[in-house]
Design an enzyme around this catalytic site. Structure first.
Site, short mmCIF file in Angstrom:
data_model
loop_
_atom_site.label_atom_id
_atom_site.label_comp_id
_atom_site.label_asym_id
_atom_site.label_seq_id
_atom_site.Cartn_x
_atom_site.Cartn_y
_atom_site.Cartn_z
N TYR A 80 19.58 12.01 -20.82
CA TYR A 80 18.69 13.00 -20.19
C TYR A 80 17.74 12.30 -19.21
CZ TYR A 80 14.99 16.31 -19.33
OH TYR A 80 14.09 17.11 -18.69
N CYS A 136 7.40 14.29 -16.16
CA CYS A 136 8.76 14.24 -16.71
C CYS A 136 8.77 14.98 -18.04
CB CYS A 136 9.20 12.80 -16.95
SG CYS A 136 9.36 11.81 -15.46
N LYS A 261 5.03 19.54 -4.74
CA LYS A 261 5.89 18.38 -5.07
C LYS A 261 7.34 18.67 -4.69
CE LYS A 261 7.29 15.44 -8.96
NZ LYS A 261 8.63 15.83 -9.39
N SER A 283 9.43 13.74 -2.52
CA SER A 283 10.22 13.48 -3.73
C SER A 283 11.53 14.22 -3.66
CB SER A 283 9.43 13.96 -4.96
OG SER A 283 10.20 13.85 -6.15
N HIS A 285 13.00 14.50 -6.66
CA HIS A 285 13.07 14.75 -8.10
C HIS A 285 13.84 13.62 -8.80
CE1 HIS A 285 12.24 18.44 -10.68
NE2 HIS A 285 12.79 17.64 -11.55
N GLY A 320 10.10 8.21 -6.71
CA GLY A 320 11.55 8.03 -6.71
C GLY A 320 11.95 6.58 -6.52
N GLY A 342 8.40 7.63 -12.55
CA GLY A 342 8.96 8.56 -13.53
C GLY A 342 9.65 7.85 -14.67
N ARG A 343 10.95 7.59 -14.51
CA ARG A 343 11.75 7.05 -15.62
C ARG A 343 11.15 5.82 -16.29
NH1 ARG A 343 15.19 8.83 -11.74
NH2 ARG A 343 16.82 10.34 -12.28
C1 FMN Z 1 13.55 12.81 -17.60
C2 FMN Z 1 12.92 13.39 -16.38
C3 FMN Z 1 12.35 14.65 -16.45
C4 FMN Z 1 11.73 15.19 -15.32
N1 FMN Z 1 11.12 16.40 -15.43
C5 FMN Z 1 10.43 16.87 -14.36
C6 FMN Z 1 9.70 18.09 -14.48
O1 FMN Z 1 9.69 18.74 -15.53
N2 FMN Z 1 9.02 18.52 -13.38
C7 FMN Z 1 9.02 17.81 -12.20
O2 FMN Z 1 8.39 18.23 -11.23
N3 FMN Z 1 9.71 16.67 -12.07
C8 FMN Z 1 10.40 16.17 -13.12
N4 FMN Z 1 11.07 14.99 -13.00
C9 FMN Z 1 11.01 14.23 -11.72
C10 FMN Z 1 9.85 13.24 -11.71
O3 FMN Z 1 8.62 13.91 -11.64
C11 FMN Z 1 9.92 12.27 -10.53
O4 FMN Z 1 10.03 13.00 -9.34
C12 FMN Z 1 11.06 11.25 -10.63
O5 FMN Z 1 11.30 10.90 -11.96
C13 FMN Z 1 10.71 10.02 -9.82
O6 FMN Z 1 11.78 9.13 -9.79
P1 FMN Z 1 11.91 7.86 -10.77
O7 FMN Z 1 12.29 8.37 -12.10
O8 FMN Z 1 12.99 7.06 -10.12
O9 FMN Z 1 10.59 7.13 -10.78
C14 FMN Z 1 11.72 14.45 -14.11
C15 FMN Z 1 12.31 13.20 -14.05
C16 FMN Z 1 12.90 12.66 -15.17
C17 FMN Z 1 13.50 11.27 -15.07
#
Ligand code: FMN
Length: 400
Positions: A80, A136, A261, A283, A285, A320, A342-343
């Protein structure tokens, strides 16, 4: 026939020489391990075998957290977090884009005060560094404390945390776990139901959130092949209506500033300015929604080249693929005010708040070291001259 076989073996070895790596090979015994899958496994072999988390002092950089978390959390949960859309080319590009741009480090500069210049403001709130924890969902997939680990560590490190609407803990529970000095901006998905929206805004305000983060890049469900194999699809799976008129209406429904966003073009960045947005997040996402969508560095570059004034008119954040101090510096150099992680924070939360704080401290240290080696004396004064921007044009996705 022979030549075809030879060609294939050359092609295979060329590919093997430059595999895509989630976690770069900086830990194998000989630098470049014969088995590229080994990576840090050679250094931390015992923990992999026992499926235990290595002590935090063995966690050297943000990518190490993915390795550590993957060894201990269920594969479904890891999937996930790790998932990207479709063939995951945007996910990969988010990570690889930073390596396509060269730095232009300056020398003979007194940078000894650099650590004292990391602090910044984000929509008027004070923080110790120009990065934050991106929203996240489902932090319980890594740790039973779930988002409590993230909100506590963010406060301890004095950085911003953006809780996701689809977090495991609800808005009130996250606020209750937030230490006194913590600051949160509430992320939301909205579906044009005004009663439900008003209720979410009211709860965010009552919970002490200092801003709303309206995610606009998920109009449809993400096409997530990896996640579907494990039944861990998106939390937000419906077609969602939206428009700039709707955004204007939202602004009348809360006293909090509403950040948008998921901006991926200079046109939409300009429209955000025109429609009174105080801030935007560049972003895609994390490459989870639309394969082929650009990395935030490419979008920042598009704005830098076509409408650089936007960076002065509103606050621009970006997320990202940011894994190293220098990645963040490349975004800051273009005019981005803060970068989201994020991750790595979700993986770090496999250790709970202590792990997330370790991740925060690693990134602060790397920002200072890399800025110092770039000859940046004051992080607030970094600018586009510290980068050679057109080097990617022939090599990557970005082209004029
Ligand atoms: C497991 C996971 C869940 C996420 N859930 C959301 C969310 O609920 N709402 C949102 O705006 N972005 C969500 N994102 C996107 C993050 O806010 C972010 O844009 C992204 O993780 C950044 O990239 P990175 O993981 O490479 O740092 C999620 C990302 C991940 C990895």
């Amino acid at each position: 026939m022979l030549s075809a076989t030879l060609f294939l073996s050359f092609a295979a070895s060329a590919l093997a020489a430059r595999p895509f790596l989630n976690e770069p090979d900086t830990g194998s015994v000989q630098g470049a391990s014969a088995n590229w899958l080994a990576r840090i496994d050679d250094a931390l072999a015992g923990f992999a075998a026992n499926r235990t988390l290595p002590p935090l002092e063995n966690i050297i950089g943000l990518p190490d957290f993915e390795w550590a978390a993957r060894n201990v959390i269920p594969i479904k949960n890891y999937t996930y977090y790790r998932n990207g859309a479709a063939g995951e080319w945007s996910y990969r590009n988010n990570l690889e884009v930073f390596s396509r741009f060269r730095l232009r480090p300056r020398v003979m500069v007194d940078i000894t005060n650099i650590e004292n210049t990391l602090n910044t403001t984000i929509l008027g709130q004070n923080f110790s560094a120009p990065f934050y924890i991106s929203p996240c969902a489902r932090a319980d997939y890594a740790h039973p404390e779930a988002e409590a680990g993230l909100v506590k560590a963010a406060a301890a490190g004095n950085i911003l945390y953006m809780p996701a609407l689809y977090a495991h803990l609800n808005i009130e529970e996250i606020a209750a776990a937030r230490p006194e000095n913590g600051t949160t901006f509430q992320q939301v998905y909205l579906n044009a139901n005004d009663t439900a929206t008003a209720e979410i805004f009211k709860r965010a305000e009552a919970a002490g959130s200092k801003a709303i983060v309206y995610t606009a890049d998920s109009a449809a469900d993400g096409n997530r092949h990896r996640a579907l194999r494990y039944g861990v699809g998106s939390a937000d799976s419906s077609y969602t209506p939206s428009s700039w008129e709707y955004y204007k209406k939202l602004q009348t429904m809360t006293t909090l500033p509403i950040i948008i966003k998921g901006i991926m073009t200079v046109e939409d960045a300009q429209l955000a300015v025109d429609n009174g947005a105080p801030a935007i997040v560049l972003s895609n996402h994390g490459g989870r929604q639309l394969d082929g969508s650009p990395s935030s560095l490419e979008v920042a570059l598009e704005i830098h080249e076509q409408a650089p004034g936007i960076f002065q008119k509103i606050e621009v954040y970006a997320d990202g693929g940011v894994r190293y101090g220098a990645d963040a510096l490349k975004l800051l150099a273009l005019g981005v005010k803060a970068v989201g992680i994020g991750r790595p924070m979700m993986y770090a939360n496999a250790y709970g708040a202590e792990g997330v704080l370790h991740a925060i401290n690693i990134l602060k240290k790397e920002l200072a070291l890399d800025a110092g080696n770039m000859g940046v004396a004051d992080l607030k004064k970094i600018d586009a001259s510290y980068m050679k921007w057109n080097s990617a044009a022939s090599n990557g996705w970005y082209s004029r």
